[in-house]
Design a protein around this motif. Structure first.
Motif, PDB file in Angstrom:
ATOM      1  N   PRO A 110       0.816  -1.219   0.000  1.00 27.07           N
ATOM      2  CA  PRO A 110       0.000   0.000   0.000  1.00 27.07           C
ATOM      3  C   PRO A 110       0.846   1.264   0.000  1.00 27.07           C
ATOM      4  CG  PRO A 110       0.212  -0.812   2.230  1.00 27.07           C
ATOM      5  CD  PRO A 110       0.991  -1.770   1.356  1.00 27.07           C
ATOM      6  N   TYR A 154     -10.171  -4.652  -4.726  1.00 24.89           N
ATOM      7  CA  TYR A 154     -10.597  -4.862  -3.348  1.00 24.89           C
ATOM      8  C   TYR A 154     -11.360  -6.180  -3.255  1.00 24.89           C
ATOM      9  CZ  TYR A 154     -13.647  -4.124   0.750  1.00 24.89           C
ATOM     10  OH  TYR A 154     -14.327  -4.264   1.926  1.00 24.89           O
ATOM     11  N   ARG A 160     -12.962  -6.297   5.846  1.00 22.21           N
ATOM     12  CA  ARG A 160     -11.990  -5.657   6.736  1.00 22.21           C
ATOM     13  C   ARG A 160     -10.678  -5.341   6.016  1.00 22.21           C
ATOM     14  NH1 ARG A 160     -11.443  -9.268  11.996  1.00 22.21           N
ATOM     15  NH2 ARG A 160      -9.972  -7.594  12.504  1.00 22.21           N
ATOM     16  N   SER A 161     -10.545  -5.771   4.777  1.00 19.63           N
ATOM     17  CA  SER A 161      -9.295  -5.511   4.053  1.00 19.63           C
ATOM     18  C   SER A 161      -9.127  -4.018   3.797  1.00 19.63           C
ATOM     19  CB  SER A 161      -9.288  -6.271   2.727  1.00 19.63           C
ATOM     20  OG  SER A 161      -8.128  -5.935   1.983  1.00 19.63           O
ATOM     21  N   ARG A 162      -7.909  -3.527   3.962  1.00 17.16           N
ATOM     22  CA  ARG A 162      -7.612  -2.116   3.674  1.00 17.16           C
ATOM     23  C   ARG A 162      -6.977  -1.935   2.300  1.00 17.16           C
ATOM     24  NH1 ARG A 162      -2.141  -0.469   5.219  1.00 17.16           N
ATOM     25  NH2 ARG A 162      -0.951  -2.251   6.009  1.00 17.16           N
TER      26      ARG A 162
END
Length: 442
Positions: A110, A154, A160-162
């Motif tokens: 990220p 996504y 809950r994944s960022r």
């Protein structure tokens, strides 16, 4: 009674343990160390490539470098013409320095640092874009060659994944790539899922194939997808694992520590490594009458993989020397010349469950002995193994404990020179006929 959970038998490591080499290395290096078996990495990489070929799927395997920092594995990757998955400038520089070509790198993670993006663009690496602002930054960095990107999707089933772009963001990213013209080469999509289930991976891969077809209507290349890693490793036998999960309770651990079974890595997997890839390729994505392999072939889409642990299966172990044996009521506490930071499963409030093998300095027959294994720090929580292991004899100072199959993530993900204790060095062991030979990892 202690629960037993031995790793699968391994004749190669048995020969190394019987050779006396590990005792010599412990003496010469003065403490704990990890040993590496690069031939196993070669075999695992070949197995993944073979699975792609058998399915008739064009694909590429990128070694996830975060799984182990050793140079030898990147050397083997480069020698085999493989790619590497990197997520920092240090990892990128190391991969290039070990001979992996820039165009054979995929950059993940990220909110990547500006310098990482700049070097990745100059080297022609493929960059997995995690956010729209990252795409905008990349579009300002192009030089004489276009910026190569994947758009990271996504995972809808993991709220809950960022990481990744949702539906609206994917559409916006596609439009920005199309408007950028020759400044960007949008090569496809990627994802990474937590867990190890086959069908969710096949389902999301099928969705990415459809996204590639959609992207092509905008004039974009979109001819590859990456399904990341998450290929399980099978460490222990099924019956031993089932018994362990059914029976483990606080009384099996030092201090009656409690572990939730759901927090353990699944140390037994009936379908693992390259066979897990075969299962994903054979599965039918949701809403498809064809297997994933068939959909990839029909759409002309290449499959990219980023395994780490699975390429390192049985490719190394961790060796500690016992420097103290303390008796407690009903069991003992062994203290070794290292810390639990060298077995990184402790990072996840869990522990590494395949049990260590005792290599005594001499034969002895003084009956079985149960003990947990503590580290050499002043922290009460510094235990390499909370579980009470049933050793065949009472360990003594100077004996070795070998934790099997630790190359995948365990050796150095959480390392620290706490107390100014030296980090365990890595030793590469090559087989020259029946005689093992060693060298320090560079």
């Amino acid at each position: 009674m202690a629960l037993t959970l031995p790793a699968h038998p391994d004749p190669l490591t048995d020969r190394i343990h019987d050779s006396g080499l590990l005792q010599e290395l412990a003496h010469g290096l003065g403490g704990a160390f990890h040993y590496l078996l690069p031939g196993r990495f070669d075999a695992n990489l070949a197995a993944f490539r073979r699975a792609l070929t058998e399915a008739g799927v064009e694909g590429r395997v990128y070694y996830a470098k975060k799984a182990n920092k050793a140079s030898v594995f990147m050397d083997r990757c480069a020698a085999a013409g493989g790619g590497a998955d990197v997520a920092s400038l240090g990892e990128l520089r190391d991969a290039l320095g070990q001979g992996v070509r820039g165009e054979d790198l995929v950059v993940t993670g990220p909110a990547k640092a500006e310098e990482l993006l700049r070097v990745a663009v100059r080297q022609g690496a493929l960059i997995a874009v995690d956010a729209l602002d990252e795409l905008d930054r990349l579009l300002t960095l192009g030089d004489e060659r276009p910026v190569r990107v994947l758009l990271r999707r996504y995972p809808p089933d993991q709220p809950r994944s960022r990481f990744g772009l949702d539906d609206a963001q994917v559409q916006e990213a596609l439009e920005r790539c199309a408007a950028a013209g020759d400044r960007v080469r949008m090569e496809g999509f990627s994802f990474h899922l937590s867990g190890y289930d086959v069908q969710p991976r096949a389902d999301l891969a099928g969705e990415l194939v459809e996204l590639c077809l959609k992207a092509r209507t905008l004039g974009l290349q979109a001819d590859r997808i990456s399904i990341g890693g998450g290929f399980p490793v099978d460490y222990v036998a099924a019956d031993a694992w089932d018994t362990f999960l059914a029976e483990q309770e606080p009384g099996h651990y030092h201090g009656r520590k409690s572990f939730a079974a759901a927090d353990f890595y699944p140390y037994h997997s009936p379908v693992a490594g390259a066979d897990a890839l075969r299962a994903i390729l054979a599965a039918r994505p949701a809403g498809s009458a064809a297997s994933l392999a068939e959909r990839l072939r029909q759409a002309g889409v290449m499959l990219l993989l980023e395994p780490g642990r699975a390429l390192l299966d049985r490719a190394g172990s961790s060796v500690f020397r016992i420097q103290g044996v303390k008796d407690r009521a009903g069991y003992g506490i062994l203290t070794v010349d290292g810390t639990s930071l060298s077995l990184s499963e402790q990072w996840f409030n869990s522990e590494y469950l395949p049990e260590p093998v005792l290599l005594p300095q001499e034969d002895r027959e003084n009956g079985p002995y149960e003990a947990c294994v503590g580290g050499a720090s002043c922290l009460d929580s510094d235990l390499l193994t909370w579980r009470r292991i049933r050793f065949p004899a009472r360990p003594r100072v100077g004996d070795l404990l070998v934790y099997p199959n630790t190359a995948g993530y365990q050796m150095d993900s959480n390392e620290s020179p706490f107390h100014e204790l030296p980090l365990p060095p890595k030793v590469v062991i090559d087989q020259d006929g029946d005689r093992p030979r060693w060298r320090l990892d560079r």
